[in-house]
Design an enzyme around this catalytic site. Structure first.
Site, mmCIF file in Angstrom:
data_model
loop_
_atom_site.group_PDB
_atom_site.id
_atom_site.type_symbol
_atom_site.label_atom_id
_atom_site.label_comp_id
_atom_site.label_asym_id
_atom_site.label_seq_id
_atom_site.Cartn_x
_atom_site.Cartn_y
_atom_site.Cartn_z
ATOM 1 N N TYR A 221 0.842 -1.206 0.000
ATOM 2 C CA TYR A 221 0.000 0.000 0.000
ATOM 3 C C TYR A 221 0.875 1.253 0.000
ATOM 4 O O TYR A 221 0.621 2.196 -0.754
ATOM 5 C CB TYR A 221 -0.932 -0.012 1.217
ATOM 6 C CG TYR A 221 -2.025 1.013 1.142
ATOM 7 C CD1 TYR A 221 -3.215 0.744 0.467
ATOM 8 C CD2 TYR A 221 -1.882 2.253 1.733
ATOM 9 C CE1 TYR A 221 -4.220 1.684 0.385
ATOM 10 C CE2 TYR A 221 -2.894 3.206 1.667
ATOM 11 C CZ TYR A 221 -4.053 2.911 0.987
ATOM 12 O OH TYR A 221 -5.053 3.860 0.905
ATOM 13 N N TRP B 10 -7.648 1.395 -10.158
ATOM 14 C CA TRP B 10 -6.928 1.750 -8.923
ATOM 15 C C TRP B 10 -7.684 1.255 -7.702
ATOM 16 O O TRP B 10 -7.108 0.673 -6.791
ATOM 17 C CB TRP B 10 -6.733 3.271 -8.866
ATOM 18 C CG TRP B 10 -6.043 3.752 -7.633
ATOM 19 C CD1 TRP B 10 -6.634 4.201 -6.482
ATOM 20 C CD2 TRP B 10 -4.638 3.822 -7.399
ATOM 21 N NE1 TRP B 10 -5.685 4.565 -5.556
ATOM 22 C CE2 TRP B 10 -4.446 4.342 -6.096
ATOM 23 C CE3 TRP B 10 -3.517 3.512 -8.163
ATOM 24 C CZ2 TRP B 10 -3.181 4.538 -5.545
ATOM 25 C CZ3 TRP B 10 -2.261 3.725 -7.616
ATOM 26 C CH2 TRP B 10 -2.109 4.228 -6.319
ATOM 27 N N TRP B 11 -8.996 1.470 -7.683
ATOM 28 C CA TRP B 11 -9.814 1.041 -6.544
ATOM 29 C C TRP B 11 -9.812 -0.480 -6.397
ATOM 30 O O TRP B 11 -9.779 -0.985 -5.282
ATOM 31 C CB TRP B 11 -11.225 1.568 -6.666
ATOM 32 C CG TRP B 11 -11.380 3.025 -6.343
ATOM 33 C CD1 TRP B 11 -10.475 3.837 -5.711
ATOM 34 C CD2 TRP B 11 -12.505 3.835 -6.616
ATOM 35 N NE1 TRP B 11 -10.979 5.101 -5.585
ATOM 36 C CE2 TRP B 11 -12.223 5.132 -6.136
ATOM 37 C CE3 TRP B 11 -13.721 3.604 -7.242
ATOM 38 C CZ2 TRP B 11 -13.131 6.184 -6.242
ATOM 39 C CZ3 TRP B 11 -14.629 4.654 -7.350
ATOM 40 C CH2 TRP B 11 -14.333 5.930 -6.851
ATOM 41 N N TYR C 109 -5.380 16.499 0.200
ATOM 42 C CA TYR C 109 -5.731 15.101 0.478
ATOM 43 C C TYR C 109 -4.544 14.393 1.135
ATOM 44 O O TYR C 109 -3.444 14.381 0.585
ATOM 45 C CB TYR C 109 -6.095 14.424 -0.837
ATOM 46 C CG TYR C 109 -6.733 13.063 -0.764
ATOM 47 C CD1 TYR C 109 -6.976 12.413 0.432
ATOM 48 C CD2 TYR C 109 -7.114 12.412 -1.928
ATOM 49 C CE1 TYR C 109 -7.569 11.162 0.471
ATOM 50 C CE2 TYR C 109 -7.709 11.162 -1.903
ATOM 51 C CZ TYR C 109 -7.926 10.546 -0.702
ATOM 52 O OH TYR C 109 -8.512 9.312 -0.668
ATOM 53 N N HIS D 56 1.203 4.101 -3.158
ATOM 54 C CA HIS D 56 0.883 5.497 -2.890
ATOM 55 C C HIS D 56 2.102 6.418 -2.991
ATOM 56 O O HIS D 56 1.958 7.636 -3.039
ATOM 57 C CB HIS D 56 0.173 5.636 -1.539
ATOM 58 C CG HIS D 56 -1.264 5.269 -1.638
ATOM 59 N ND1 HIS D 56 -1.687 3.954 -1.605
ATOM 60 C CD2 HIS D 56 -2.370 6.020 -1.820
ATOM 61 C CE1 HIS D 56 -3.003 3.929 -1.755
ATOM 62 N NE2 HIS D 56 -3.438 5.171 -1.897
#
Length: 122
Positions: free
Chosen positions: A25, A87-88, A48, A29
């Site tokens: 993860y 991506w999700w 964000y 990112h």
């Protein structure tokens, strides 16, 4: 995410991160796909951040500002983007939703748990 078309506001969300996916993860990112960053900006989202806590188990906390006037429309446009869907699918597989009956970021009652802002100081 709850249906609302309010204008600008700050949003906080959380989701569990599978322990075996922490490094993966972080890696994805560190190099977010340009199409994802562009869509986020085009959906009136800014400032964000995603934070990781390890207590009591791996939890992600996201904070962002929505600066548009039609949240539902902007989020629907984001969800319709095929690259965002890809991506999700990748990131949802690394997470466990705290939301009852959640099926993924694109469909269902929402994937990330929603938080109520109880204090803010600019």
């Amino acid at each position: 995410m709850a249906s609302t078309n309010q204008g600008p506001r700050r949003i906080g969300q959380w989701v569990y991160l599978k322990p075996e996916c922490i490094e993966e993860y972080k890696k994805c990112h560190a190099v977010v796909w340009p199409e994802i960053l562009e869509q986020i900006k085009d959906s009136n989202v800014c400032d964000y951040s995603i934070y990781l806590s390890m207590i009591p188990r791996p939890i992600l906390f996201a904070s962002f500002k929505y600066v548009g006037n039609s949240f539902d429309e902007d989020m629907a446009r984001m969800a319709a983007n095929p690259k965002v869907q890809e991506w999700w699918r990748m990131t949802d597989g690394m997470q466990e939703s705290p939301v009852e009956n959640a099926v993924g970021s694109r469909d269902g009652p929402g994937w990330w748990g929603q938080m109520e802002e109880v204090f803010y100081m600019e």
